[in-house]
Design a protein around this motif. Structure first.
Motif, PDB file in Angstrom:
ATOM      1  N   THR A 208      12.282   8.761  -3.370  1.00 51.89           N
ATOM      2  CA  THR A 208      10.912   8.265  -3.263  1.00 51.89           C
ATOM      3  C   THR A 208      10.370   8.494  -1.860  1.00 51.89           C
ATOM      4  O   THR A 208      11.057   8.214  -0.866  1.00 51.89           O
ATOM      5  CB  THR A 208      10.857   6.762  -3.585  1.00 51.89           C
TER       6      THR A 208
ATOM      7  N   THR B 259       7.230   7.309   0.548  1.00 54.65           N
ATOM      8  CA  THR B 259       6.167   6.324   0.728  1.00 54.65           C
ATOM      9  C   THR B 259       5.304   6.765   1.893  1.00 54.65           C
ATOM     10  O   THR B 259       5.791   6.905   3.017  1.00 54.65           O
ATOM     11  CB  THR B 259       6.737   4.923   1.031  1.00 54.65           C
TER      12      THR B 259
ATOM     13  N   GLU C 218       3.183   5.479  -3.067  1.00 54.92           N
ATOM     14  CA  GLU C 218       4.551   5.909  -3.335  1.00 54.92           C
ATOM     15  C   GLU C 218       4.596   6.910  -4.476  1.00 54.92           C
ATOM     16  O   GLU C 218       3.843   6.796  -5.445  1.00 54.92           O
ATOM     17  CB  GLU C 218       5.445   4.718  -3.698  1.00 54.92           C
TER      18      GLU C 218
END
Length: 235
Positions: A93, A95, A144
């Motif tokens: 991920t 962000t 995100e």
């Protein structure tokens, strides 16, 4: 597959069609040029892009991480994604966090051409979905995205500064320079993709229609990507 994951920061997700939007800030160290207000935001005369921005960055390509933050920053005469290029694991991920200024994060994909025509060049793997965040103005706002597919993904900031404040894309302010035109672009490397431009469009030379500063940045990204991925056993 696109997943947006809540964080402790304020996040809003709007999911529709092939595009995922959410409150986000960009963070990343990108080499950019001073923003002007007499250009069309595309091919323009801009100073040479400097790759010597002294941004703090401990992230090392060739060592993919599960989660990473990219800051979106502005200073007196330039705008940056910090780090410019990040390397994450499959399922990892990114962000984006708004640190200063007003910014968004928008992938290079034909579905985003309505926002900024130059983003119509696909610079992400086929069969993967694009993203576009909202325009963020408040420090700490985040966006995100979880990347499930191995590959190389390029993105930019479409914000344009004009007399009434920041806006997105050209809109009625086509004579003002976008942040993209100053070289504010970033890249996400997911996993260990093959260094084949046919399979990874981001590894192709940038299209002539992109701003000159953007083309310089993307060519530099390609050099860094190849250097980091050509010998994975060394990492």
């Amino acid at each position: 597959m696109v997943l947006t994951i809540p964080t402790r920061r304020r996040v809003f997700a709007l999911i529709g069609g092939p595009i995922v939007t959410s409150l986000a800030g960009c963070l990343n160290n990108s080499d950019s040029q001073p923003a002007g207000d007499t250009d069309d935001g595309n091919n323009e005369s801009t100073p040479e892009s400097n790759d010597n921005h002294d941004h703090e960055n401990s992230h090392e390509l060739g060592h993919p991480e599960k989660r990473i933050e990219v800051r979106m920053e502005s200073d007196d005469d330039s705008n940056h994604f910090v780090p410019h290029v990040v390397h994450i694991e499959e399922g990892g991920t990114v962000t984006w966090v708004l640190e200063s200024g007003a910014h968004d994060t928008v992938s290079y994909h034909p579905d985003n051409a309505d926002l900024l025509p130059s983003t119509s060049e696909r610079r992400m793997p086929e069969e993967t979905l694009p993203w576009r965040s909202e325009l963020y103005r408040t420090r700490g706002e985040t966006f995100e995205r979880t990347f499930e597919e191995t590959g190389v993904y390029d993105y930019t900031c479409t914000v344009v500064e004009h007399g009434h404040g920041p806006d997105r894309g050209h809109g009625p302010y086509g004579h003002h320079r976008t942040h993209e035109a100053t070289g504010m672009v970033g890249r996400v490397i997911v996993g260990w993709p093959e260094l084949d431009p046919d399979a990874q469009p981001a590894l192709q030379s940038p299209a002539d229609g992109l701003p000159d500063a953007t083309k310089r940045e993307l060519e530099g990204f390609n050099e860094r990507t190849r250097a980091a991925l050509e010998h994975p056993d060394e990492h």
